[in-house]
Design a protein around this motif. Sequence first.
Motif, PDB file in Angstrom:
ATOM      1  N   TYR A 103       9.816   7.038   9.684  1.00  0.00           N
ATOM      2  CA  TYR A 103       8.342   7.465  10.005  1.00  0.00           C
ATOM      3  C   TYR A 103       8.282   7.621  11.566  1.00  0.00           C
ATOM      4  O   TYR A 103       8.560   6.773  12.258  1.00  0.00           O
ATOM      5  CB  TYR A 103       7.274   6.653   9.311  1.00  0.00           C
ATOM      6  CG  TYR A 103       5.908   6.940   9.598  1.00  0.00           C
ATOM      7  CD1 TYR A 103       5.237   7.668   8.358  1.00  0.00           C
ATOM      8  CD2 TYR A 103       5.256   6.550  10.709  1.00  0.00           C
ATOM      9  CE1 TYR A 103       3.727   7.861   8.677  1.00  0.00           C
ATOM     10  CE2 TYR A 103       3.824   6.921  10.672  1.00  0.00           C
ATOM     11  CZ  TYR A 103       3.097   7.484   9.715  1.00  0.00           C
ATOM     12  OH  TYR A 103       2.028   7.830   9.750  1.00  0.00           O
TER      13      TYR A 103
ATOM     14  N   TYR B  32      -3.946  -3.038  17.676  1.00  0.00           N
ATOM     15  CA  TYR B  32      -4.272  -1.993  17.088  1.00  0.00           C
ATOM     16  C   TYR B  32      -5.492  -1.372  17.666  1.00  0.00           C
ATOM     17  O   TYR B  32      -5.545  -0.102  17.316  1.00  0.00           O
ATOM     18  CB  TYR B  32      -4.199  -2.334  15.674  1.00  0.00           C
ATOM     19  CG  TYR B  32      -4.023  -0.963  15.021  1.00  0.00           C
ATOM     20  CD1 TYR B  32      -2.651  -0.451  14.441  1.00  0.00           C
ATOM     21  CD2 TYR B  32      -5.242  -0.215  14.844  1.00  0.00           C
ATOM     22  CE1 TYR B  32      -2.885   0.609  13.778  1.00  0.00           C
ATOM     23  CE2 TYR B  32      -5.402   0.886  13.753  1.00  0.00           C
ATOM     24  CZ  TYR B  32      -3.958   1.232  13.404  1.00  0.00           C
ATOM     25  OH  TYR B  32      -3.863   2.541  12.473  1.00  0.00           O
TER      26      TYR B  32
ATOM     27  N   ALA C  64       0.906  -1.192  -0.069  1.00  0.00           N
ATOM     28  CA  ALA C  64      -0.072   0.172   0.072  1.00  0.00           C
ATOM     29  C   ALA C  64       0.658   1.075   0.082  1.00  0.00           C
ATOM     30  O   ALA C  64       1.678   1.539   0.855  1.00  0.00           O
ATOM     31  CB  ALA C  64      -0.840   0.070   1.324  1.00  0.00           C
TER      32      ALA C  64
ATOM     33  N   GLU D 167      -5.956   2.332  18.722  1.00  0.00           N
ATOM     34  CA  GLU D 167      -6.873   3.606  18.383  1.00  0.00           C
ATOM     35  C   GLU D 167      -7.862   4.070  19.476  1.00  0.00           C
ATOM     36  O   GLU D 167      -7.808   5.168  19.239  1.00  0.00           O
ATOM     37  CB  GLU D 167      -7.826   2.960  17.242  1.00  0.00           C
ATOM     38  CG  GLU D 167      -7.054   2.767  15.691  1.00  0.00           C
ATOM     39  CD  GLU D 167      -8.133   2.310  14.632  1.00  0.00           C
ATOM     40  OE1 GLU D 167      -8.025   2.781  13.663  1.00  0.00           O
ATOM     41  OE2 GLU D 167      -8.890   1.658  15.036  1.00  0.00           O
TER      42      GLU D 167
ATOM     43  N   THR E 110       0.537   5.302  -0.059  1.00  0.00           N
ATOM     44  CA  THR E 110      -0.413   6.391   0.117  1.00  0.00           C
ATOM     45  C   THR E 110      -0.575   6.977  -1.148  1.00  0.00           C
ATOM     46  O   THR E 110       0.150   6.958  -2.143  1.00  0.00           O
ATOM     47  CB  THR E 110       0.083   7.464   1.201  1.00  0.00           C
ATOM     48  OG1 THR E 110       1.437   8.237   0.551  1.00  0.00           O
ATOM     49  CG2 THR E 110       0.528   6.638   2.626  1.00  0.00           C
TER      50      THR E 110
ATOM     51  N   LEU F 291       0.291   5.301  13.012  1.00  0.00           N
ATOM     52  CA  LEU F 291       0.713   4.075  12.271  1.00  0.00           C
ATOM     53  C   LEU F 291      -0.584   3.548  11.545  1.00  0.00           C
ATOM     54  O   LEU F 291      -1.480   3.543  11.986  1.00  0.00           O
ATOM     55  CB  LEU F 291       1.355   3.217  13.090  1.00  0.00           C
ATOM     56  CG  LEU F 291       2.881   3.564  13.554  1.00  0.00           C
ATOM     57  CD1 LEU F 291       3.471   2.606  14.425  1.00  0.00           C
ATOM     58  CD2 LEU F 291       3.838   3.760  12.305  1.00  0.00           C
ATOM     59  N   ASP F 292      -0.437   3.042  10.202  1.00  0.00           N
ATOM     60  CA  ASP F 292      -1.456   2.479   9.697  1.00  0.00           C
ATOM     61  C   ASP F 292      -1.852   1.081  10.257  1.00  0.00           C
ATOM     62  O   ASP F 292      -0.942   0.316  10.945  1.00  0.00           O
ATOM     63  CB  ASP F 292      -0.968   2.212   8.160  1.00  0.00           C
ATOM     64  CG  ASP F 292      -0.972   3.456   7.364  1.00  0.00           C
ATOM     65  OD1 ASP F 292      -1.613   4.416   7.727  1.00  0.00           O
ATOM     66  OD2 ASP F 292      -0.211   3.676   6.463  1.00  0.00           O
ATOM     67  N   ARG F 293      -2.993   0.397  10.084  1.00  0.00           N
ATOM     68  CA  ARG F 293      -3.443  -0.907  10.530  1.00  0.00           C
ATOM     69  C   ARG F 293      -2.910  -1.809   9.517  1.00  0.00           C
ATOM     70  O   ARG F 293      -3.626  -2.530   8.770  1.00  0.00           O
ATOM     71  CB  ARG F 293      -5.043  -0.820  10.626  1.00  0.00           C
ATOM     72  CG  ARG F 293      -5.411  -2.234  10.993  1.00  0.00           C
ATOM     73  CD  ARG F 293      -7.014  -2.384  11.164  1.00  0.00           C
ATOM     74  NE  ARG F 293      -7.657  -1.586  12.220  1.00  0.00           N
ATOM     75  CZ  ARG F 293      -7.740  -1.805  13.314  1.00  0.00           C
ATOM     76  NH1 ARG F 293      -7.635  -3.091  13.502  1.00  0.00           N
ATOM     77  NH2 ARG F 293      -8.488  -0.870  14.131  1.00  0.00           N
ATOM     78  N   GLU F 294      -1.780  -2.138   9.666  1.00  0.00           N
ATOM     79  CA  GLU F 294      -1.074  -3.032   8.613  1.00  0.00           C
ATOM     80  C   GLU F 294       0.336  -3.970   9.286  1.00  0.00           C
ATOM     81  O   GLU F 294       1.007  -3.471  10.072  1.00  0.00           O
ATOM     82  CB  GLU F 294      -0.128  -2.591   7.383  1.00  0.00           C
ATOM     83  CG  GLU F 294      -1.292  -1.610   6.503  1.00  0.00           C
ATOM     84  CD  GLU F 294      -0.477  -1.084   5.450  1.00  0.00           C
ATOM     85  OE1 GLU F 294      -1.023  -0.975   4.222  1.00  0.00           O
ATOM     86  OE2 GLU F 294       0.675  -0.541   5.761  1.00  0.00           O
TER      87      GLU F 294
ATOM     88  N   SER G  80       2.552  11.161  13.840  1.00  0.00           N
ATOM     89  CA  SER G  80       1.585  10.486  13.102  1.00  0.00           C
ATOM     90  C   SER G  80       1.249   9.088  13.566  1.00  0.00           C
ATOM     91  O   SER G  80       1.915   8.162  14.335  1.00  0.00           O
ATOM     92  CB  SER G  80       2.224  10.149  11.494  1.00  0.00           C
ATOM     93  OG  SER G  80       2.643  11.575  11.018  1.00  0.00           O
TER      94      SER G  80
ATOM     95  N   LYS H 131       9.512   0.092   3.272  1.00  0.00           N
ATOM     96  CA  LYS H 131       8.191  -0.024   4.150  1.00  0.00           C
ATOM     97  C   LYS H 131       8.614  -1.425   4.676  1.00  0.00           C
ATOM     98  O   LYS H 131       8.437  -2.458   3.899  1.00  0.00           O
ATOM     99  CB  LYS H 131       6.968  -0.075   3.601  1.00  0.00           C
ATOM    100  CG  LYS H 131       5.748  -0.011   4.263  1.00  0.00           C
ATOM    101  CD  LYS H 131       4.356   0.235   3.480  1.00  0.00           C
ATOM    102  CE  LYS H 131       3.187   0.112   4.362  1.00  0.00           C
ATOM    103  NZ  LYS H 131       2.006   0.049   3.654  1.00  0.00           N
TER     104      LYS H 131
ATOM    105  N   HIS I  61       2.486  -6.445   2.870  1.00  0.00           N
ATOM    106  CA  HIS I  61       2.363  -4.884   2.914  1.00  0.00           C
ATOM    107  C   HIS I  61       3.602  -4.129   2.494  1.00  0.00           C
ATOM    108  O   HIS I  61       3.597  -2.970   2.568  1.00  0.00           O
ATOM    109  CB  HIS I  61       1.875  -4.550   4.034  1.00  0.00           C
ATOM    110  CG  HIS I  61       0.481  -5.323   4.551  1.00  0.00           C
ATOM    111  ND1 HIS I  61      -0.749  -5.306   3.705  1.00  0.00           N
ATOM    112  CD2 HIS I  61       0.039  -6.122   5.642  1.00  0.00           C
ATOM    113  CE1 HIS I  61      -1.762  -5.779   4.213  1.00  0.00           C
ATOM    114  NE2 HIS I  61      -1.388  -6.601   5.185  1.00  0.00           N
TER     115      HIS I  61
END
Length: 304
Positions: free
Chosen positions: A121, A175, A2, A179, A4, A128-131, A126, A101, A42
């Motif tokens: 990163y 995760y 993925a 959140e 962005t 972090l993405d759910r990955e 920021s 990544k 990912h």
Amino acid sequence: MALTPEQQAEIEAARAEPRPTLRAVAPGMEAQLHIAHPILDHGLIRVVDYMGDDGAICQAARVSYGRGTKAVSDDRGLIRYLMRHWHSTPFEMCEVKFHVKLPIFVARQWIRHRTANVNEYSARYSVLDREFYIPAPEQLAAQSRTNNQGRGQLLEGAEAQRVLDILREDATRAYDHYEDMLTPDPEAGKQGLARELARMNLPANVYTQWYWKVDLHNLFHFLRLRADHHAQYEIRIYAEKMAEIVKDWVPLAYEAFADYRLGAASLSAQARAVLKRRLAGETVTEETSGMSKGEWREFVEEWG
């Protein structure tokens, strides 16, 4: 994999606007620039920028005694001489910057190579993405019985599925809590935890990203260790893709590296002595070799 929308737009813009330059360029690397190669489930790796080529290595080596020869065959011979005799400085004239990544536990192995410039990163600023990295079933293995940092027999059937379910459920639960801790809810009296604190609850298989800039000499050292079949799969798969990219970038230097480093085997003084004794017709055993059990096992695996 993925990217962005911003990253994808950056890549498309960079590849759509080629610019003339007076610097040395490597056609193979020009074709690699900004291409995002998928790694694991990912992850990705792509070249952001580079400097130098095979010619830059030769130019640096010849600077001390004039122009020298310029034929490609002479360049190849010089590069192989430099690699063979561990003259590393000319290879430091080439540099490359990668966007990577990768899962956090792979990043913690990777960062042990301290001869690069890294900007990661920041989960302080920021979210972090759910990955998460979830291994493919063929990568699930028990602990090796002979190697404390390696894998043994593959897990199969219900046991493999149980492990995959645990990995997926634990990552998802962590995760969800991440959140929840981040999210303010005034009606419930929640201010929301600071990002720099909430991140500590995340598992090591969450993905992070960084820019990693390194010179060719130190990149070769990284590849010698991490593209080796003994390296952990999850970092080796990145190293193998990087090796393909380097081969396009500096084909003469990569050829020498593959011959004298990646495909070579080093000998201890004891192993060298054992080989000489064997060549002289002597039958050498573990007991008469002077080696430890582990050293003898590794020697036999390499030399028979």
